[in-house]
Design an enzyme around this catalytic site. Structure first.
Site, PDB file in Angstrom:
ATOM      1  NE  ARG A 108      -3.996   0.568   1.720  1.00  0.00           N
ATOM      2  CZ  ARG A 108      -4.960   0.746   2.157  1.00  0.00           C
ATOM      3  NH1 ARG A 108      -5.274   1.257   3.314  1.00  0.00           N
ATOM      4  NH2 ARG A 108      -6.093   0.041   1.661  1.00  0.00           N
ATOM      5  CG  HIS A 135      -8.219   0.276  -3.259  1.00  0.00           C
ATOM      6  ND1 HIS A 135      -7.416  -0.904  -2.868  1.00  0.00           N
ATOM      7  CD2 HIS A 135      -8.970   0.521  -2.303  1.00  0.00           C
ATOM      8  CE1 HIS A 135      -7.664  -1.207  -1.762  1.00  0.00           C
ATOM      9  NE2 HIS A 135      -8.465  -0.490  -1.125  1.00  0.00           N
ATOM     10  CD  GLN A 138     -12.917  -1.811  -1.341  1.00  0.00           C
ATOM     11  OE1 GLN A 138     -11.982  -2.010  -0.523  1.00  0.00           O
ATOM     12  NE2 GLN A 138     -13.935  -2.084  -1.521  1.00  0.00           N
ATOM     13  CG  ASP A 231     -13.507   6.501  -1.520  1.00  0.00           C
ATOM     14  OD1 ASP A 231     -13.506   6.356  -0.293  1.00  0.00           O
ATOM     15  OD2 ASP A 231     -12.478   6.524  -2.484  1.00  0.00           O
ATOM     16  CB  CYS A 271     -13.854   1.333  -0.654  1.00  0.00           C
ATOM     17  SG  CYS A 271     -13.727   2.975  -0.670  1.00  0.00           S
ATOM     18  NE  ARG A 299     -10.366  -5.114  -0.308  1.00  0.00           N
ATOM     19  CZ  ARG A 299      -9.855  -4.349   0.265  1.00  0.00           C
ATOM     20  NH1 ARG A 299     -10.337  -3.431   0.980  1.00  0.00           N
ATOM     21  NH2 ARG A 299      -8.306  -4.237  -0.001  1.00  0.00           N
TER      22      ARG A 299
HETATM   23  N1   CP Z   1     -11.231  -0.284   1.683  1.00  0.00           N
HETATM   24  C1   CP Z   1      -9.807  -0.304   2.384  1.00  0.00           C
HETATM   25  O1   CP Z   1      -8.977  -0.597   1.697  1.00  0.00           O
HETATM   26  O2   CP Z   1      -9.931  -0.259   3.841  1.00  0.00           O
HETATM   27  P1   CP Z   1      -8.529   0.027   4.420  1.00  0.00           P
HETATM   28  O3   CP Z   1      -8.145   1.236   4.259  1.00  0.00           O
HETATM   29  O4   CP Z   1      -9.027  -0.079   5.890  1.00  0.00           O
HETATM   30  O5   CP Z   1      -7.691  -1.116   4.076  1.00  0.00           O
HETATM   31  N1  NVA Z   2      -9.892   6.797  -1.630  1.00  0.00           N
HETATM   32  C1  NVA Z   2      -9.518   6.144  -0.266  1.00  0.00           C
HETATM   33  C2  NVA Z   2      -9.596   4.629  -0.371  1.00  0.00           C
HETATM   34  C3  NVA Z   2      -9.651   4.260   0.818  1.00  0.00           C
HETATM   35  C4  NVA Z   2      -9.836   2.955   0.836  1.00  0.00           C
HETATM   36  C5  NVA Z   2      -8.281   6.517   0.060  1.00  0.00           C
HETATM   37  O1  NVA Z   2      -7.263   6.493  -0.669  1.00  0.00           O
HETATM   38  O2  NVA Z   2      -7.887   7.136   0.989  1.00  0.00           O
END
Ligand code: CP
Ligand code: NVA
Length: 312
Positions: A108, A135, A138, A231, A271, A299
């Site tokens: 990440r 992402h 997701q 989101d 998400c 997930r």
């Molecule tokens: N939706 C998602 O990726 O959640 P987290 O940021 O908790 O991993």
């Molecule tokens: N768009 C959001 C998604 C989190 C899962 C972010 O990047 O923070």
């Protein structure tokens, strides 16, 4: 058709065909069914996953870790400050070294170029656990959720309301158009999807016979929607833009009034994490149309499928 996906990186859904995504979904469905029966095939016995996190996570971290455990493997949580990466070791060298120890790397990251660089120098598959641009893990879980709730993709209209230029909007554009779903992005001017993503999504849409629409008016957009997706207005890494974004996105809140303009059987997706009262109201989030916690659960099953299929 079951596709061979061994050794493949999972950086963006644009790298996969419809048949390949169907293979992930079929595998996820099968592993979910097994898990519900209390069956956990140890197909990743002896395998390890390195999980690098430059940003926080609840769902991605826990579901990947549990997925490895339930499939007989092992997962290591590595924050940037735990690694020499935090002291200047290069991404390339980190990828080369981790490849000698583990069978898969999930990361990440802030910049999408970081997962691309990891993939370039890694000899084991690299999974994008969220970057500023995409992402994909997701959206794989989301596709599983849509398939479970609606039984199909073709002929459905997914309407995304919010920041059209963020990782979720971009990955949904690919996921929907590859699978043959119509997608409408409702976002303010200046927050429409990146040009390159839009061009690619339009190509996928041409191939699958679906439609891509980019508009600014959410009330217009949600008409005829089978799925409303939202989101956060401020993604991780955009904290300095918070004040401006909180003003600009006010008309893009998913509330009961907006949901009532969609189809009667429309579902609401997010998400997560949600900022309740900002992009989504409590009554929608906790209401009968919401499938947000099914998405979160999926997930786990989707990640099992990715790991089971790409790890050599
Ligand atoms: N939706 C998602 O990726 O959640 P987290 O940021 O908790 O991993
Ligand atoms: N768009 C959001 C998604 C989190 C899962 C972010 O990047 O923070």
């Amino acid at each position: 058709m079951v596709c061979n996906l061994k050794g493949r990186h999972f950086l963006t859904l644009a790298d996969f065909t419809r048949e390949e995504i169907e293979t992930f979904l079929e595998t996820a469905k099968d592993l979910k069914l097994k898990a519900k029966r209390g069956e956990f095939p140890p197909i990743l016995s002896g395998k390890s996953l390195a999980m690098i996190f430059e940003k926080p996570s609840t769902r991605t971290r826990v579901s990947f870790e549990v997925a490895m455990y339930q499939l007989g493997g092992y997962a290591l949580y590595l924050s940037k400050s735990d690694l020499q990466l935090g002291r200047g070791e290069t991404i390339a060298d980190t990828a080369r070294v981790l490849s000698r120890y583990v069978d898969c790397i999930m990361a990440r990251v802030y910049s999408h170029s970081t997962v691309e660089e990891l993939a370039k120098y890694s000899s084991v598959p690299v999974i994008n656990g969220l970057s500023d641009k995409y992402h994909p893990t997701q959206v794989l879980g989301d596709l599983l959720t849509v398939w479970e709730k609606k039984g199909k993709f073709e002929g459905l209209k997914l309407v995304y309301v919010g920041d059209g230029a963020n990782n979720m909007a971009h990955s949904l554009l690919y996921g929907a158009t590859i699978m043959g779903m119509d997608i409408t992005i409702c976002s303010p001017q200046g927050y429409h999807p990146d040009k390159d993503v839009l061009e690619k999504a339009r190509e996928f849409a041409k191939r699958s016979g679906s439609k891509v629409e980019i508009i600014t008016d959410p009330k217009e957009g949600v008409k005829g929607a089978d799925i409303i997706y939202t989101d956060v207005w401020v993604s991780m890494g955009q904290e300095s833009e918070k004040e401006a974004r909180m003003k600009i996105f006010q008309p893009y809140r998913v509330d009961t009034a907006l949901v009532s303009m969609a189809k009667e059987d429309a579902i609401v997706m997010h998400c997560l994490p949600a900022h309740r009262g900002e992009e989504i109201t409590d009554d929608v989030m906790d209401g009968p149309r919401s499938v947000v916690f099914d998405e979160a659960e999926n997930r786990l099953h989707a990640h099992k499928a990715i790991l089971a299929l790409v790890v050599i």
